[in-house]
Design a protein around this motif. Structure first.
Motif, short mmCIF file in Angstrom:
data_model
loop_
_atom_site.label_atom_id
_atom_site.label_comp_id
_atom_site.label_asym_id
_atom_site.label_seq_id
_atom_site.Cartn_x
_atom_site.Cartn_y
_atom_site.Cartn_z
N MET A 1 0.85 -1.19 0.00
CA MET A 1 0.00 0.00 0.00
C MET A 1 0.88 1.24 0.00
N VAL B 1 0.93 5.20 0.52
CA VAL B 1 0.10 6.16 1.23
C VAL B 1 0.54 7.57 0.86
N ARG C 1 -4.67 5.83 0.03
CA ARG C 1 -3.91 4.58 0.02
C ARG C 1 -4.17 3.89 -1.31
N GLU D 1 -3.38 0.62 -3.50
CA GLU D 1 -2.91 -0.76 -3.39
C GLU D 1 -2.19 -1.18 -4.67
#
Length: 129
Positions: free
Chosen positions: A44, A46, A103, A105
């Motif tokens: 992830m 961020v 976030r 992925e």
């Protein structure tokens, strides 16, 4: 304190279907849209976008416009199929430090760093050296 003007919920949005989404699944890794991968195995990235900068750039509480800008930037580069989650950090007493957290992925590190630089250039993130 301006907590009332900042949404406190988390939104989880898939902006584009992943390759193979909707196909029948035999139950292994890669099953369905997200697959059966533990949270620890998923990478992830961020991004912290200060709410004050979003308001300066897009006006008011147009947080969705900031998300659309990021999505458009990724699409323009041929990047597809990422799961993007949004949340807000408004815990600090000083609104200067409130932020929208994005976030993403599965974003490759090189694309993440390019996005970080572009957000800074656009005035939506911290300066990156």
């Amino acid at each position: 304190m301006c907590r009332a003007s900042v949404p406190s919920r988390t939104a989880s949005v898939i902006l584009r279907p992943a390759a193979g989404a909707g196909r029948a699944c035999g139950g292994g890794t890669g099953c369905g849209e997200l697959g059966r991968v533990s949270l620890q195995d998923r990478h992830m990235s961020v991004f912290r976008l200060p709410i004050r900068l979003i308001r300066e750039r897009f006006g008011g509480d147009n947080f969705d416009d900031a998300g659309d800008w990021v999505d458009g930037w990724l699409r323009d580069r041929g990047e597809r199929g990422y799961r993007i989650e949004y949340s807000f950090d408004a815990d600090h007493a000083n609104p200067w430090f409130h932020a929208m957290l994005m976030r993403i992925e599965g974003l490759p590190d090189a694309v993440g760093e390019a996005l970080r630089r572009r957000l800074a250039e656009e005035g939506l993130g911290d300066r990156v050296e």
